[in-house]
Design an enzyme around this catalytic site. Sequence first.
Site, PDB file in Angstrom:
ATOM      1  N   ARG A   1      -2.405   0.797  -9.718  1.00 54.19           N
ATOM      2  CA  ARG A   1      -1.568   0.343  -9.044  1.00 54.19           C
ATOM      3  C   ARG A   1      -0.074   0.988  -9.064  1.00 54.19           C
ATOM      4  O   ARG A   1       0.701   1.084  -7.773  1.00 54.19           O
ATOM      5  CB  ARG A   1      -1.115  -1.325  -9.528  1.00 54.19           C
ATOM      6  CG  ARG A   1      -2.299  -2.015  -9.029  1.00 54.19           C
ATOM      7  CD  ARG A   1      -2.155  -3.662  -9.244  1.00 54.19           C
ATOM      8  NE  ARG A   1      -1.311  -4.070  -8.270  1.00 54.19           N
ATOM      9  CZ  ARG A   1       0.041  -4.301  -8.391  1.00 54.19           C
ATOM     10  NH1 ARG A   1       0.706  -4.084  -9.720  1.00 54.19           N
ATOM     11  NH2 ARG A   1       0.896  -4.848  -7.522  1.00 54.19           N
TER      12      ARG A   1
ATOM     13  N   TYR B   1       0.967   1.799  -5.054  1.00 51.94           N
ATOM     14  CA  TYR B   1       1.843   1.031  -4.416  1.00 51.94           C
ATOM     15  C   TYR B   1       3.312   1.194  -5.230  1.00 51.94           C
ATOM     16  O   TYR B   1       4.147   0.432  -4.713  1.00 51.94           O
ATOM     17  CB  TYR B   1       1.505  -0.664  -4.781  1.00 51.94           C
ATOM     18  CG  TYR B   1       0.184  -0.944  -4.063  1.00 51.94           C
ATOM     19  CD1 TYR B   1       0.012  -1.264  -2.775  1.00 51.94           C
ATOM     20  CD2 TYR B   1      -0.887  -1.413  -4.917  1.00 51.94           C
ATOM     21  CE1 TYR B   1      -1.371  -1.531  -2.424  1.00 51.94           C
ATOM     22  CE2 TYR B   1      -1.972  -1.959  -4.627  1.00 51.94           C
ATOM     23  CZ  TYR B   1      -2.345  -1.925  -3.246  1.00 51.94           C
ATOM     24  OH  TYR B   1      -3.440  -2.407  -2.664  1.00 51.94           O
TER      25      TYR B   1
ATOM     26  N   GLY C   1      -6.623 -14.654  -6.585  1.00 50.61           N
ATOM     27  CA  GLY C   1      -7.195 -13.963  -7.422  1.00 50.61           C
ATOM     28  C   GLY C   1      -6.290 -13.280  -8.568  1.00 50.61           C
ATOM     29  O   GLY C   1      -6.281 -13.678  -9.555  1.00 50.61           O
ATOM     30  N   ARG C   2      -4.988 -12.511  -7.896  1.00 54.75           N
ATOM     31  CA  ARG C   2      -4.074 -12.169  -8.829  1.00 54.75           C
ATOM     32  C   ARG C   2      -3.517 -13.229  -9.755  1.00 54.75           C
ATOM     33  O   ARG C   2      -3.296 -13.206 -10.970  1.00 54.75           O
ATOM     34  CB  ARG C   2      -2.928 -11.442  -8.138  1.00 54.75           C
ATOM     35  CG  ARG C   2      -1.964 -10.603  -9.038  1.00 54.75           C
ATOM     36  CD  ARG C   2      -0.709 -10.404  -8.059  1.00 54.75           C
ATOM     37  NE  ARG C   2      -1.110  -9.888  -6.650  1.00 54.75           N
ATOM     38  CZ  ARG C   2      -1.283  -8.535  -6.302  1.00 54.75           C
ATOM     39  NH1 ARG C   2      -0.959  -7.763  -7.162  1.00 54.75           N
ATOM     40  NH2 ARG C   2      -1.589  -8.347  -5.217  1.00 54.75           N
TER      41      ARG C   2
ATOM     42  N   CYS D   1      -4.964  15.161 -12.776  1.00 52.12           N
ATOM     43  CA  CYS D   1      -4.820  16.305 -12.005  1.00 52.12           C
ATOM     44  C   CYS D   1      -4.039  15.982 -10.723  1.00 52.12           C
ATOM     45  O   CYS D   1      -4.197  16.650  -9.511  1.00 52.12           O
ATOM     46  CB  CYS D   1      -5.434  17.368 -11.922  1.00 52.12           C
ATOM     47  SG  CYS D   1      -6.300  18.270 -13.459  1.00 52.12           S
ATOM     48  N   GLU D   2      -3.265  14.816 -10.760  1.00 54.00           N
ATOM     49  CA  GLU D   2      -2.302  14.512  -9.865  1.00 54.00           C
ATOM     50  C   GLU D   2      -1.034  13.927 -10.336  1.00 54.00           C
ATOM     51  O   GLU D   2      -0.788  13.528 -11.436  1.00 54.00           O
ATOM     52  CB  GLU D   2      -3.033  12.977  -9.127  1.00 54.00           C
ATOM     53  CG  GLU D   2      -4.349  13.502  -8.553  1.00 54.00           C
ATOM     54  CD  GLU D   2      -3.778  14.098  -7.059  1.00 54.00           C
ATOM     55  OE1 GLU D   2      -2.954  13.876  -6.416  1.00 54.00           O
ATOM     56  OE2 GLU D   2      -4.830  14.779  -6.739  1.00 54.00           O
TER      57      GLU D   2
ATOM     58  N   GLU E   1      -7.778 -19.028  -1.952  1.00 56.08           N
ATOM     59  CA  GLU E   1      -8.755 -17.606  -2.686  1.00 56.08           C
ATOM     60  C   GLU E   1      -7.704 -16.948  -3.480  1.00 56.08           C
ATOM     61  O   GLU E   1      -7.597 -15.722  -3.452  1.00 56.08           O
ATOM     62  CB  GLU E   1      -9.417 -17.062  -1.404  1.00 56.08           C
ATOM     63  CG  GLU E   1      -8.492 -16.466  -0.455  1.00 56.08           C
ATOM     64  CD  GLU E   1      -9.261 -16.109   0.762  1.00 56.08           C
ATOM     65  OE1 GLU E   1     -10.324 -16.785   1.021  1.00 56.08           O
ATOM     66  OE2 GLU E   1      -8.629 -15.204   1.246  1.00 56.08           O
TER      67      GLU E   1
END
Length: 422
Positions: A309, A313, A273-274, A339-340, A271
Amino acid sequence: MPMSKDFKVRLEPVIEEIAAHYGTPFHIYDEVGIRETGEALKRAFAGIEGFQEYYAVKALPNPKILQLMQEMGFGFDCSSIPELILSRNAGARGEQIMFTSNNTTLEEFNFAAQDGGCILNLDDISLLEKVPEMPELVCFRYNPGPRRTGNIIIGNPVEAKYGVTHDQLVEAYRRAQKLGACRFGLHTMVASNELDYTYMVETSRMLLELSTVVEKELGIRFEFVNIGGGFGIPYRPEQKPLDLQAMSQEITALFAQFKVEHGYAPRMVMESGRFMTGPHGVLVTRAINHKNTYRKYVGVDACMSSLMRPAMYDAYHHVEVVGGDERATEVIDLVGSLCENNDKFAVQRELPQIAEGDLLVIHDSGAHGHAMGFQYNGRLRPKELLLRADGRVELIRRAETNEDYFATNNFNADEFRPAGRG
C-alpha cells in the site's frame, strides 16, 4: 489511532517471544479486536430489519479469518473463483454470498451458480446476455457518474470502470425481468477508506431514491440495497475514527422514513473489509541494515511484497519501534530489499533511533496487506498469525518457500504447432 490500544496491550508484552518463535517477518491479527468490531457493527445497524454484512474477502482472504466472520453471522463479498471457494469452505451458501462480477468469464458465472448459487451482482448491462442461466435474484452495481464525487482512492466515478450508468439502470432491470429474474437488489460503491460518515449517509439516501425510480418504472420492490464498503480507518495518529454511531443513526432514520412513505423498506446490506480487519493486524519486521548516503536508510527483512500500500497508493502506515519510546529520534526512510526504489514503508519519517535487530511494528496491515502480496524479484510472502482471545498465537498461513515459487514450473510438457504457421 492506528492499531487499537487494546491490541497493543495484548501484543506488546509477548511480541519478542512471538518473533523468536516464528521468526520475522509476519502479519499478526487480533481475534478480540475483529470480533469487537463485528459486534459493534451489528449493534449499530440493529434498527434496520434484516441488516447484513458481507465481509469483503479480498481484504484478508484467510480461512481462519473467514471462520470468525461466519461465526458472527456475516456473509461474504466475492469476485473470483478462489474467493467463492474460500467462502463456501467457510460454510457460506446461496444468498450468504454476494458475487460482484467485473469483466466476468463464462467459467466464473458457471462456478458462481454451483453449490447453491449466490446473489449475482452484475457490473454491466452487457453481462445479462452472458449469464448462462438467469437466477431469480439479481442485483446491479450502479455508477452515479457526475452525480457524485468519489474520493482519492476510488477516483472520479465518471472514470471508474465499475457499474451501470444512471441512464442504463432502468433498462438493465427491465432486461433482467424479461430474462426471468423476479427478485432484485441494488448496489453501489463510490468511496474507499472514507472517514466522513456523511458520505455513506448520502450513499444510502441515493440508493433509496433510485429504488423508488425503478419501482415506479417497472413495479420492482427491491429486497435489499447494498451501500458497499468504503468505511475508513484512521491510518494516521491525528485522524479521528469514523463516527459509526452517528452514521448508523442517520442511515437508520432514512430507512424508517422510507418505510413510513412506502409501507415497506428494503433490507440494507454492506460489504466492509478494511473496517472489519484493517486496524486489527500489523506487520512485524526486524531491522537488518543501516545505510547513510544522501539520506539515512534503515533496511528491514520485509519488503513491499508483504505490504504494498505505501508504494502503490503513497499510503501512510504508522510505524512503531519496539522498546524505542525513550530514544532520541531521527529522520529516515524505512526500506525493504526489493529492486524497486519505491520499496519503502516510510519516507523521511521521524522515528526513534533504530538498532540492527530491533523489531518494528507496521500498523494497520489487517486489510489489503498480505492479500496484495506478490512474488516479483523472487521475494516471497510472509506467514500470518492469529492472536487468539485466550492468548494463544496460531499460525494461520505459513510463509512461502522457494519450492512454492518454482511450483508452477512443474507441469506436463505440452507443445502446439498452429496449422497456419506451416
